[in-house]
Design an enzyme around this catalytic site. Structure first.
Site, PDB file in Angstrom:
ATOM      1  N   THR A   1       6.656  -1.288   3.165  1.00  0.00           N
ATOM      2  CA  THR A   1       7.802  -1.646   2.274  1.00  0.00           C
ATOM      3  C   THR A   1       8.969  -0.899   2.653  1.00  0.00           C
ATOM      4  OG1 THR A   1       8.391  -1.271  -0.115  1.00  0.00           O
ATOM      5  CG2 THR A   1       6.942   0.181   0.789  1.00  0.00           C
ATOM      6  N   ASP A   2       9.954  -1.346   2.413  1.00  0.00           N
ATOM      7  CA  ASP A   2      11.321  -0.681   2.637  1.00  0.00           C
ATOM      8  C   ASP A   2      11.407   0.423   1.976  1.00  0.00           C
ATOM      9  OD1 ASP A   2      11.902  -1.797   0.190  1.00  0.00           O
ATOM     10  OD2 ASP A   2      13.883  -2.534   0.672  1.00  0.00           O
ATOM     11  N   GLU A   3      10.578   0.930   0.768  1.00  0.00           N
ATOM     12  CA  GLU A   3      10.734   2.015   0.195  1.00  0.00           C
ATOM     13  C   GLU A   3      10.438   3.273   0.971  1.00  0.00           C
ATOM     14  OE1 GLU A   3      10.100   2.098  -3.876  1.00  0.00           O
ATOM     15  OE2 GLU A   3      10.353  -0.023  -4.261  1.00  0.00           O
TER      16      GLU A   3
ATOM     17  N   TYR B   1       4.908   6.207  -5.301  1.00  0.00           N
ATOM     18  CA  TYR B   1       4.714   4.942  -4.649  1.00  0.00           C
ATOM     19  C   TYR B   1       5.049   4.629  -3.173  1.00  0.00           C
ATOM     20  CZ  TYR B   1       5.364   0.039  -3.328  1.00  0.00           C
ATOM     21  OH  TYR B   1       5.291  -1.065  -2.444  1.00  0.00           O
TER      22      TYR B   1
ATOM     23  N   LYS C   1       2.862   4.515   0.014  1.00  0.00           N
ATOM     24  CA  LYS C   1       2.880   3.357   1.108  1.00  0.00           C
ATOM     25  C   LYS C   1       3.213   3.967   2.412  1.00  0.00           C
ATOM     26  CE  LYS C   1       2.775  -0.396   0.555  1.00  0.00           C
ATOM     27  NZ  LYS C   1       1.547  -1.397   0.824  1.00  0.00           N
TER      28      LYS C   1
HETATM   29  P1  NAD Z   1       0.669  -6.810  -6.972  1.00  0.00           P
HETATM   30  O1  NAD Z   1       0.773  -5.666  -7.498  1.00  0.00           O
HETATM   31  O2  NAD Z   1       1.275  -8.098  -7.474  1.00  0.00           O
HETATM   32  O3  NAD Z   1      -0.817  -7.129  -6.389  1.00  0.00           O
HETATM   33  C1  NAD Z   1      -1.535  -6.224  -5.744  1.00  0.00           C
HETATM   34  C2  NAD Z   1      -2.816  -6.988  -5.454  1.00  0.00           C
HETATM   35  O4  NAD Z   1      -3.771  -5.937  -4.936  1.00  0.00           O
HETATM   36  C3  NAD Z   1      -3.496  -7.127  -6.827  1.00  0.00           C
HETATM   37  O5  NAD Z   1      -4.198  -8.455  -6.689  1.00  0.00           O
HETATM   38  C4  NAD Z   1      -4.370  -6.221  -7.200  1.00  0.00           C
HETATM   39  O6  NAD Z   1      -5.689  -6.838  -7.949  1.00  0.00           O
HETATM   40  C5  NAD Z   1      -5.027  -5.676  -5.917  1.00  0.00           C
HETATM   41  N1  NAD Z   1      -5.636  -4.543  -5.558  1.00  0.00           N
HETATM   42  C6  NAD Z   1      -5.092  -3.163  -5.963  1.00  0.00           C
HETATM   43  N2  NAD Z   1      -5.901  -2.334  -5.668  1.00  0.00           N
HETATM   44  C7  NAD Z   1      -6.898  -2.724  -5.177  1.00  0.00           C
HETATM   45  C8  NAD Z   1      -8.083  -2.128  -4.396  1.00  0.00           C
HETATM   46  N3  NAD Z   1      -8.250  -0.804  -4.402  1.00  0.00           N
HETATM   47  N4  NAD Z   1      -8.956  -3.010  -3.824  1.00  0.00           N
HETATM   48  C9  NAD Z   1      -8.659  -4.481  -3.646  1.00  0.00           C
HETATM   49  N5  NAD Z   1      -7.725  -4.814  -4.405  1.00  0.00           N
HETATM   50  C10 NAD Z   1      -6.664  -4.355  -4.934  1.00  0.00           C
HETATM   51  O7  NAD Z   1       1.462  -6.448  -5.404  1.00  0.00           O
HETATM   52  P2  NAD Z   1       2.632  -7.438  -4.792  1.00  0.00           P
HETATM   53  O8  NAD Z   1       4.015  -7.242  -5.133  1.00  0.00           O
HETATM   54  O9  NAD Z   1       1.992  -8.806  -4.315  1.00  0.00           O
HETATM   55  O10 NAD Z   1       2.519  -6.621  -3.222  1.00  0.00           O
HETATM   56  C11 NAD Z   1       1.657  -7.040  -2.189  1.00  0.00           C
HETATM   57  C12 NAD Z   1       1.986  -5.953  -1.146  1.00  0.00           C
HETATM   58  O11 NAD Z   1       3.400  -5.957  -0.723  1.00  0.00           O
HETATM   59  C13 NAD Z   1       1.922  -4.380  -1.713  1.00  0.00           C
HETATM   60  O12 NAD Z   1       1.028  -3.777  -0.389  1.00  0.00           O
HETATM   61  C14 NAD Z   1       3.087  -3.912  -1.753  1.00  0.00           C
HETATM   62  O13 NAD Z   1       3.234  -2.616  -1.354  1.00  0.00           O
HETATM   63  C15 NAD Z   1       4.107  -4.737  -0.677  1.00  0.00           C
HETATM   64  N6  NAD Z   1       5.412  -4.964  -0.947  1.00  0.00           N
HETATM   65  C16 NAD Z   1       5.817  -5.475  -2.090  1.00  0.00           C
HETATM   66  C17 NAD Z   1       6.976  -5.895  -2.339  1.00  0.00           C
HETATM   67  C18 NAD Z   1       7.638  -6.369  -3.503  1.00  0.00           C
HETATM   68  O14 NAD Z   1       8.790  -6.471  -3.903  1.00  0.00           O
HETATM   69  N7  NAD Z   1       6.849  -6.828  -4.346  1.00  0.00           N
HETATM   70  C19 NAD Z   1       7.978  -5.427  -1.344  1.00  0.00           C
HETATM   71  C20 NAD Z   1       7.782  -4.911  -0.154  1.00  0.00           C
HETATM   72  C21 NAD Z   1       6.379  -4.692   0.172  1.00  0.00           C
HETATM   73  P1  TYD Z   2      11.396  -2.963  -9.493  1.00  0.00           P
HETATM   74  O1  TYD Z   2      11.263  -4.364  -9.656  1.00  0.00           O
HETATM   75  O2  TYD Z   2      10.600  -2.072 -10.336  1.00  0.00           O
HETATM   76  O3  TYD Z   2      11.325  -2.844  -7.955  1.00  0.00           O
HETATM   77  P2  TYD Z   2      11.387  -1.389  -7.108  1.00  0.00           P
HETATM   78  O4  TYD Z   2      11.388  -0.297  -7.930  1.00  0.00           O
HETATM   79  O5  TYD Z   2      10.375  -1.348  -6.358  1.00  0.00           O
HETATM   80  O6  TYD Z   2      12.951  -1.814  -6.396  1.00  0.00           O
HETATM   81  O7  TYD Z   2      12.994  -2.464  -9.906  1.00  0.00           O
HETATM   82  C1  TYD Z   2      13.897  -3.083  -9.336  1.00  0.00           C
HETATM   83  C2  TYD Z   2      15.126  -2.487  -9.669  1.00  0.00           C
HETATM   84  O8  TYD Z   2      15.370  -2.706 -11.113  1.00  0.00           O
HETATM   85  C3  TYD Z   2      15.301  -0.902  -9.716  1.00  0.00           C
HETATM   86  O9  TYD Z   2      16.692  -0.357  -9.329  1.00  0.00           O
HETATM   87  C4  TYD Z   2      14.819  -0.347 -10.882  1.00  0.00           C
HETATM   88  C5  TYD Z   2      15.471  -1.576 -12.017  1.00  0.00           C
HETATM   89  N1  TYD Z   2      14.669  -1.793 -13.296  1.00  0.00           N
HETATM   90  C6  TYD Z   2      15.293  -1.728 -14.268  1.00  0.00           C
HETATM   91  O10 TYD Z   2      16.742  -1.308 -14.537  1.00  0.00           O
HETATM   92  N2  TYD Z   2      14.755  -1.830 -15.421  1.00  0.00           N
HETATM   93  C7  TYD Z   2      13.428  -2.027 -15.640  1.00  0.00           C
HETATM   94  O11 TYD Z   2      12.813  -2.424 -16.617  1.00  0.00           O
HETATM   95  C8  TYD Z   2      12.772  -2.252 -14.150  1.00  0.00           C
HETATM   96  C9  TYD Z   2      11.241  -2.719 -14.232  1.00  0.00           C
HETATM   97  C10 TYD Z   2      13.573  -2.046 -13.062  1.00  0.00           C
END
Ligand code: NAD
Ligand code: TYD
Length: 338
Positions: free
Chosen positions: A125-127, A149, A153
């Site tokens: 992730t970019d984080e 988090y 990661k």
């Molecule tokens: P999400 O939380 O929607 O889904 C996570 C999935 O992983 C779920 O289906 C959960 O059941 C499964 N899981 C969790 N722990 C597990 C374990 N121990 N064994 C097997 N399965 C398990 O997440 P997402 O938003 O779809 O993110 C997917 C990936 O992309 C993650 O690795 C996250 O760090 C990365 N990512 C997400 C974002 C974003 O904006 N959502 C951005 C950059 C990277």
């Molecule tokens: P989020 O969707 O949790 O993603 P991330 O923290 O991984 O970037 O949050 C996106 C942005 O929105 C972040 O700056 C936090 C803000 N945020 C709020 O202001 N209120 C909320 O209830 C949530 C969930 C996020």
């Protein structure tokens, strides 16, 4: 010859979009989806492909070597989406994050090494870069994760790299910016605000609402992951970003505009501790290889808002009947909203 890939976390937001895309766009591939079904993993996210003979679901934990060994059997590649993913939850307790996002990655890498997998994509992730006031992070930038988090990661990210550097496990790492689109669990900014607004409930905007995220449509992310799976170079990191930097207040206003709801729903609440101010990625490396985002942010956001309007049957049971969501919401927002 049939290609069989292991996708972990395929019942989550991005994983389910990826599995659906692969089954549609690679007709000779098979997909094994290993997912623990945590609160964020939902079988209904892939209900439409559940009976596809090229798809197999395995319920299990990536931290279990036996489970991973079984699921990886016959696979030539793996894409690891499985993770605990919500920053706010990591602030309430980080233990699950360390387990899945670090130890789980170790288990997967060990099995990948043992069976001689031909490709292992670690979804980072970019984080991991932390916050940046000006300019954008490249793949060469120093990692500076600033919340539990992000730190977990970063651990998984570097462990994957270490297995390439040390054992030549054919690892490729992606670092994407904030995703939006269908099937995102309604605790993240966009689906939370859309579903709250639809019910005329407050939108809890943290701090001054001017933190910046760089938004990427999940379909563009999935296309990038598939591209890297097929064309990425071993040991390399690829940033993936939409190039759509927006302040949270801008996102909030746009959600309200599409829904025709009033600004009075916005509630400025106590900020997230350690809240990263701005994320920004330079995705030039991947773009130079041929990938580019296709979804315009304005169209993508509007379509996404409408998807939640049309799929109330998907999110309402989570918000109303899933005790886990209600417990979490109360713990995270109870005091903030008063
Ligand atoms: P999400 O939380 O929607 O889904 C996570 C999935 O992983 C779920 O289906 C959960 O059941 C499964 N899981 C969790 N722990 C597990 C374990 N121990 N064994 C097997 N399965 C398990 O997440 P997402 O938003 O779809 O993110 C997917 C990936 O992309 C993650 O690795 C996250 O760090 C990365 N990512 C997400 C974002 C974003 O904006 N959502 C951005 C950059 C990277
Ligand atoms: P989020 O969707 O949790 O993603 P991330 O923290 O991984 O970037 O949050 C996106 C942005 O929105 C972040 O700056 C936090 C803000 N945020 C709020 O202001 N209120 C909320 O209830 C949530 C969930 C996020």
């Amino acid at each position: 010859m049939t290609t069989r890939i292991l996708v972990t976390g395929g019942c989550g937001f991005i994983g389910s979009n990826f599995v659906r895309m692969v089954l549609a766009e690679r007709p000779d591939w098979e997909v094994v989806n290993l997912d623990k079904l945590t609160y964020a993993g939902r079988l209904e996210n892939l209900a439409d492909v559940a009976r596809d003979p090229r798809y197999r679901f395995v319920r299990g934990d990536i931290c279990s070597p036996e489970t991973v060994r079984d699921a990886m059997t016959g696979c030539t590649a793996a894409v690891n989406f499985a993770a605990e993913t919500h920053v706010d939850r990591s602030l309430l307790g980080a233990a699950h994050f360390i387990e899945t996002d670090m130890k789980g990655v170790l288990v997967l890498l060990e099995e990948a090494r043992r069976v001689g997998l031909q490709r292992f994509v670690q979804i980072s992730t970019d984080e991991v870069y932390g916050s940046i006031a000006q300019g954008s992070f490249t793949e060469e930038s120093v990692l500076n994760p600033r919340n539990p988090y992000a730190a977990s990661k970063a651990g998984g990210d570097r462990l994957a790299f270490a297995y390439w550097a040390t054992y030549k496990v054919p690892v490729v790492i992606t670092r994407a910016s904030n995703n939006y689109g269908p099937f995102q669990y309604p605790e993240k900014l966009i689906p939370l605000f859309v579903t709250n607004a639809l019910r005329d409930e407050s939108l809890p905007l943290y701090g001054d609402g001017r933190n910046v995220r760089d938004w990427l449509h999940v379909a563009d992310h999935c296309r990038a992951v598939l591209f890297v799976l097929e064309h990425g170079a071993e040991g390399e990191v690829y940033n993936i970003a939409g190039g759509n930097e927006r302040e949270n207040i801008e996102i909030t206003n746009e959600v309200l505009r599409v829904l025709g709801k009033p600004a009075s729903l916005i509630r400025k609440v106590e900020d997230r501790v350690g809240h990263d101010r701005r994320y920004s990625l330079d995705a030039g490396k991947l773009r130079r290889l041929g990938w580019e985002p296709r979804v315009s942010f304005e169209r993508g956001l509007e379509e996404t808002v409408r998807w939640y309007v049309e799929h109330e049957a998907w999110w309402r049971p989570i918000k109303d009947h899933d005790g886990e969501f209600r417990r979490y919401y109360q713990e995270q927002y109870g005091a903030r909203l008063g």
